[in-house]
Every structure is written in C-alpha cells, then in structure tokens.
Design an enzyme around this catalytic site. Sequence first.
Site, short mmCIF file in Angstrom:
data_model
loop_
_atom_site.label_atom_id
_atom_site.label_comp_id
_atom_site.label_asym_id
_atom_site.label_seq_id
_atom_site.Cartn_x
_atom_site.Cartn_y
_atom_site.Cartn_z
N ARG A 173 -1.21 4.24 -15.22
CA ARG A 173 -0.28 3.52 -15.25
C ARG A 173 0.28 3.19 -13.83
O ARG A 173 1.78 2.37 -13.88
CB ARG A 173 1.09 4.59 -16.60
CG ARG A 173 0.84 4.98 -17.65
CD ARG A 173 0.31 3.77 -18.94
NE ARG A 173 -0.02 4.12 -19.81
CZ ARG A 173 -1.36 4.92 -20.21
NH1 ARG A 173 -1.83 4.49 -19.15
NH2 ARG A 173 -1.69 5.08 -21.37
N SER A 261 6.48 4.10 -24.64
CA SER A 261 6.92 5.33 -24.46
C SER A 261 7.98 5.00 -22.76
O SER A 261 7.10 3.64 -21.90
CB SER A 261 5.22 5.71 -23.67
OG SER A 261 4.62 5.56 -24.41
N GLU A 357 8.57 5.26 -16.88
CA GLU A 357 7.93 4.40 -17.04
C GLU A 357 8.09 2.58 -16.87
O GLU A 357 7.69 1.93 -16.47
CB GLU A 357 7.11 3.61 -18.63
CG GLU A 357 5.58 5.31 -18.51
CD GLU A 357 4.66 4.37 -19.43
OE1 GLU A 357 4.76 3.45 -19.10
OE2 GLU A 357 4.01 5.36 -20.26
#
Length: 362
Positions: A173, A261, A357
């Site tokens: 990520r 998420s 995130e």
Amino acid sequence: MSVQPLVFSDQDLQARNTLGLPARAAVAVLEDESAIPALCEALAAGRKGRDGVAPMFVLGGGSNLVMLERPRHRVLRVALRGIRLRDETADHWIVEAAAGESWHGFVDHCLSRGWPGLENLALIPGTVGAAPVQNIGAYGLELDQRLHSVVAWDLRAGRAHDLRPSECGFAYRDSLFKRDGAGRWLIVRVRFALPKAWTPRLDYPDLRDHPGLRAERGASVSGRPASASSAAPSPRQVFDAVCDIRRRKLPDPAVLGNAGSFFKNPVIDAGQAEGLKQRFPDLRTYPQADGRVKLAAGWLIERAGWKGRRLGPVGMHERQALVLVNHGGAQAADVLALARAVRADVRERFGVDLEQEPVVLD
C-alpha cells in the site's frame, strides 16, 4: 493552437470525496496533457515566491482521502480519458489507460476486450491514476504484479518520466508517488502487461469458496493448472465473484460515506506475532517472505470492541470493522478523532500500531 492555462476556482468538494466530508478549495480540472508544461512553470514561479501560490494536491476519485473543510492546498482534479491496446508481445497485451479513467470501469473494459488479469481488483473505487500511488491490492493480487509502466510528470522538475515498476518504489500500500508527498507527481497514463496465458488467482478462501466458483473447485490455485476433471473459472466469473464479495462485505460509498479500508494490515516481527498468538489463538496471521508476519487489522479492531461502534457521526462498520463510515454530518475532525481512538485501543490491547491508509488533504 495556444494552450489555455489551467484556472483554479473555488469549488465544493463534498461530492468529490467518498467519505462525503464537507470541503471547499481552489480547484482546476486537467482534461488535456498539453496543459501540464504551463502548470509546471506556474508552480516553479510559486516556489520562488513570486506569486504566493499555495501548494497543490492531485485528486483522483477521492476514495482514499480525508478532506479538511478548508484545505490550504489547491486541488488539481485529473479528468484525462482514454484506453487503448498500446502493444502486444508473445506473452502479454500491453494496455494503456489515462489517469482519469474509473479503475473498476477499466477492469471491466479489459475483460470485455478479452484482456484478463485484473479481475481480482474489481470494484476497488478510485481512478486508474490513483491505483499505483496506493499500490492497490485485493484477493491475492497486487497492482505492481501486473504493471508495465507509469507515465508521470515530476511537477517540481517540470519533466515527464516513463517509469518501470522497479523505479516506482512499490511496497505494501505504498509507492514512490505516495512517499514523495502531495503535489510532486502527476500520473497521466498507466500501462499494464496482461497475460495471454491466464490462470485464475483463487488464493483467498472467500474467493475460492464463493458459490459462483464452487463448481470449479479443481481450478488453479496460486497459478497451478486446473485438473483435467474440471474447468477453471473464466476471468468474468472471477470478476463477478469479487464484485459480489465486496458488495456483501463493504458499504457502498454512494449510500454510506467511507474510504474503504481505513488502516493497513500491520506487519510485525515473528517473535511478537508468536507472543500474540499464544495470548490470542484465533489471531489471523500471514507469514511474509522477509520472515515478518502480517496481521489482519480488521480482526484487531473487532477484538478491541470497535466493530459497529460509533463515536458521534462516525463509526466502524457493522459488517467490516476495518471500514470507517460517515453516518451523516461528519467533518474531518470527527474522522480523525475516531481513528486516534481506535489506534489507541489496539495499541493498548495488542501492542500493535495501526497505520492509517487514507491521506489527509490539509
């Protein structure tokens, strides 16, 4: 023909972020790559202090973002369009998409043209240009595994680069484009190497055991060929199964504001993971190639008591503890307060730090 300079004007951005947070900023829309050199010149002049230009943020689909109500950044909204088969080798189709294309729409388009390989990444919100920034991944596939190259402008240096995957600094990520901060890189086109010798990726139990694929239990797993007694599922069947799983598990941002998420799955050393496993035998762990262990952030958040729990107008989703949702009327401060509370509880209970995130547009 002269190129018209980009004009920034005050605009409402509440509909441009999937959390549905109220925000206004100076916004310009990029619809043609020919406008980029003039933009670079203006940014260079601003850095020299000649016109007091505010820093700039490149906006895709707004799906991985927490917007403050009045960010100091100007916003460049990328609306570049176009998909084409750029090249073909004996083993791959090289497919190029402009940065403003919908990611899910692009995956669907590729399948309709007979170019499989991205179906595990179906229904991920956002744009094609934002996908490499986050190195998106789902159901056993990471974007960098299918990437051919990225065409991106370094707005500080004022020049374009054609970057191979090894030059993009990809990690879980993460990427060069994310680490270098907002306003430096402007991705304009992304190319993918899609395999002609396609095999389904059914590593994840949710996908392998999906009713739509259950008749194909003998299909390949982790790249192994299907048995002679059963046919492997088609790319479209895998695509449909992924869409069904995501729709059942995750809220639709158009109905309930969210950014997908909200925390990364933490990666810790093996010794710490073993200690946690002894305390919590049902802890979900995923050994990594470097010897460390990835934990399921959703499991940690649920065990800490946050699944379905609200804090004012925001909360963690009742079906998926990893997803932070806006129940209505939330502002960025509400989102960030909940994120801090969840991180603090997980740290106290498990000794594990969660990393957010979505980026914050301040």
